[in-house]
Design a protein around this motif. Structure first.
Motif, PDB file in Angstrom:
ATOM      1  N   ASP A  63       0.856  -0.735   0.223  1.00 36.49           N
ATOM      2  CA  ASP A  63      -0.069  -0.325  -0.121  1.00 36.49           C
ATOM      3  C   ASP A  63       1.062   1.310   0.138  1.00 36.49           C
ATOM      4  OD1 ASP A  63      -2.179  -1.492  -0.015  1.00 36.49           O
ATOM      5  OD2 ASP A  63      -2.469  -1.072   1.906  1.00 36.49           O
ATOM      6  N   GLY A  64       2.012   0.790   0.786  1.00 33.22           N
ATOM      7  CA  GLY A  64       2.472   1.962   0.349  1.00 33.22           C
ATOM      8  C   GLY A  64       3.374   2.724  -0.849  1.00 33.22           C
ATOM      9  N   GLN A  66       2.403   2.010  -3.614  1.00 36.88           N
ATOM     10  CA  GLN A  66       1.752   2.076  -4.278  1.00 36.88           C
ATOM     11  C   GLN A  66       1.893   4.416  -4.252  1.00 36.88           C
ATOM     12  OE1 GLN A  66      -1.850   0.416  -5.552  1.00 36.88           O
ATOM     13  NE2 GLN A  66      -3.137   1.667  -6.362  1.00 36.88           N
ATOM     14  N   ASP A  67       1.193   4.970  -2.528  1.00 37.19           N
ATOM     15  CA  ASP A  67       0.856   5.355  -2.266  1.00 37.19           C
ATOM     16  C   ASP A  67       2.298   6.397  -2.692  1.00 37.19           C
ATOM     17  OD1 ASP A  67      -0.911   7.212  -0.556  1.00 37.19           O
ATOM     18  OD2 ASP A  67       0.653   7.689   0.156  1.00 37.19           O
ATOM     19  N   VAL A  68       3.761   5.965  -2.649  1.00 40.10           N
ATOM     20  CA  VAL A  68       4.804   6.994  -2.622  1.00 40.10           C
ATOM     21  C   VAL A  68       4.588   7.155  -5.184  1.00 40.10           C
ATOM     22  CG1 VAL A  68       6.130   5.320  -3.258  1.00 40.10           C
ATOM     23  CG2 VAL A  68       6.455   7.210  -2.093  1.00 40.10           C
ATOM     24  N   ARG A  70       2.530   7.220  -7.041  1.00 40.90           N
ATOM     25  CA  ARG A  70       1.075   7.767  -6.893  1.00 40.90           C
ATOM     26  C   ARG A  70       1.910   9.705  -6.790  1.00 40.90           C
ATOM     27  NH1 ARG A  70      -2.572   6.587  -3.008  1.00 40.90           N
ATOM     28  NH2 ARG A  70      -3.210   4.868  -3.919  1.00 40.90           N
ATOM     29  N   LYS A  71       2.215   9.743  -5.285  1.00 35.28           N
ATOM     30  CA  LYS A  71       1.516  11.286  -5.159  1.00 35.28           C
ATOM     31  C   LYS A  71       3.165  11.546  -5.089  1.00 35.28           C
ATOM     32  CE  LYS A  71      -0.562  10.913  -0.505  1.00 35.28           C
ATOM     33  NZ  LYS A  71      -0.543  10.111   0.523  1.00 35.28           N
ATOM     34  N   HIS A  97      12.119   4.067  -0.651  1.00 36.76           N
ATOM     35  CA  HIS A  97      11.098   3.366  -1.463  1.00 36.76           C
ATOM     36  C   HIS A  97      11.671   2.498  -3.353  1.00 36.76           C
ATOM     37  CE1 HIS A  97       8.047   4.821   0.846  1.00 36.76           C
ATOM     38  NE2 HIS A  97       8.852   6.163   0.962  1.00 36.76           N
ATOM     39  N   GLU A 370      -6.208   1.858 -10.581  1.00 31.84           N
ATOM     40  CA  GLU A 370      -5.469   3.043 -10.385  1.00 31.84           C
ATOM     41  C   GLU A 370      -4.781   3.286 -11.659  1.00 31.84           C
ATOM     42  OE1 GLU A 370      -3.312   3.766  -7.241  1.00 31.84           O
ATOM     43  OE2 GLU A 370      -4.128   6.373  -7.646  1.00 31.84           O
TER      44      GLU A 370
END
Ligand code: NPG
Length: 374
Positions: A63-64, A66-68, A70-71, A97, A370
């Motif tokens: 999850d982390g 995917q978050d990094v 995306r952001k 990461h 996504e």
């Protein structure tokens, strides 16, 4: 060559494992894999992120990741096109990461190579067209169970499929006895190594020295990730060669470990070090120092496996890797399966990864999608 990216799909897939895989840091029963698809006007590129569901092997988790992506990581890519060789430098301002960065760089490299008509193996500098394969055996609850698993996953197939070496996962309370049992049952000719995934401390040095009696190829990551100095001390006590995995997150780490004498072998996992280009730098450095390397695995689908097999074909990869056949982990892979022949896997020769997910199979296991436009 600059590639203009229209957008990137982040897709999650659920991949049940054929059997639970237990290590000193946890049990995996199913893989929740983040698949990255880079879309360009000229074609697509694929990669998978090796991060697990929980931050136990290292600090990253899916999850982390995917978050990094995306952001921060995907928005950092230039809109007017990017060369895969520049991706690492572009992402450098963001610390850590590595698995997320590796997935992005790999997907860009894949599409770039597909457009250029060149394979990963050729681009990375492969010197062989097939690689010898080992298999990793998880921690079991009892010795008979271990021997069955060795039978089932390695030795029977050592005959039938030809796995050329076995790696036993160990932890305190599950180390000397299983190694002794496997040696007694299968003899000294079996190429055997152990992997502790950082489960010991230097206090255990004399205990670990008991493994010297079993003529192991290596002991992998006995101590904590940042115990570089302690590994160097342990190396002076053990006869069994020390191989580092978790401790090596970059070519700079590899240089430090080599000059300290913290290891005499390195497990190169591209995801852990931020991608295949950094993995190749570690290979080059180790080779120049006479340090053998081998390619690790992180329960990859066929996408990650394809790239790992290409990397494992470089000349410094002189030990069999954890590049098992697809069926070691999955009943049905999302790509055509990698199947061992005479203990080896063929290095894909098609453009890019030389394989890609089969749309129907991929859709069947997809749990979320996504789209990030660039
Ligand atoms: O063959 O893909 C494989 C797995 C090999 O044992 C293996 N991987 O510690 O090296 C390891 C271990 C691992 C699995 C690490 C999952 C991290 C996640």
């Amino acid at each position: 060559m600059k590639i203009k990216i229209s957008g990137i799909e982040l897709r999650r897939i659920a991949m049940p494992l054929v059997a639970p895989f237990r290590t000193s840091f946890g049990v995996e029963t199913s893989r929740d894999v983040l698949v990255v698809r880079v879309v360009t006007p000229d074609g697509e590129g694929w990669a998978e992120c090796a991060a697990m569901s929980e931050p136990r092997y290292c600090s990253e988790y899916v999850d982390g990741a995917q978050d990094v992506l995306r952001k921060f990581l995907i928005p950092a890519l230039p809109k007017d096109g990017v060369d895969a060789a520049a991706v690492g430098r572009i992402l450098e301002p963001f610390t850590g990461h590595h698995m997320a960065k590796s997935a992005l760089e790999t997907a860009v490299l894949d599409v770039q190579l597909r457009v250029a008509g060149e394979s990963f193996g050729s681009y990375l500098g492969a010197s062989r067209d097939r690689v010898p394969c080992g298999v990793s055996v998880g921690i079991m609850n009892s010795l008979p169970e271990l021997l069955d698993a060795v039978d089932r996953y390695a030795v029977d197939r050592y005959v039938a499929e030809g796995y050329v070496r076995i790696k036993l996962k160990i932890e305190p309370g599950w180390d000397i006895e299983p190694v002794r049992a496997v040696r007694e049952r299968f003899g000294d000719d079996l190429l055997l190594q152990v992997d502790a995934n950082a489960a010991y401390t230097l206090v255990d040095a004399q205990h670990l020295a008991k493994l010297d009696a079993f003529d192991l190829l290596l002991i992998e990551q006995p101590l904590a990730n940042d115990d570089m100095v302690q590994h160097a001390q342990l190396a002076r006590i053990l006869r069994t060669p020390i191989c580092l995995d978790e401790s090596i997150e970059s070519a700079a780490d590899a240089a430090a470990a080599i000059s300290l004498g913290a290891c005499s072998i390195i497990n190169v996992k591209p995801a852990r070090v931020g991608g295949y280009l950094e993995a190749r730098r570690i290979h080059d450095l180790a080779r120049a120092h006479g340090i053998p390397v081998w390619c690790g695995g992180m329960l990859e689908t066929g996408i990650g496996r394809a790239a790992n097999v290409a990397l494992a074909a470089l000349p410094g990869f002189t030990l069999p890797g954890d590049t098992s056949g697809s069926h070691r982990y999955f009943v049905t892979d999302i790509t055509p399966p990698f199947v061992l022949s005479d203990g080896h896997l063929d290095v894909p020769t098609g453009p890019g990864l030389g394989t890609e997910p089969l749309t129907e199979l991929l859709d069947e296991v997809t749990t979320a999608r996504e789209w990030i436009a660039l």
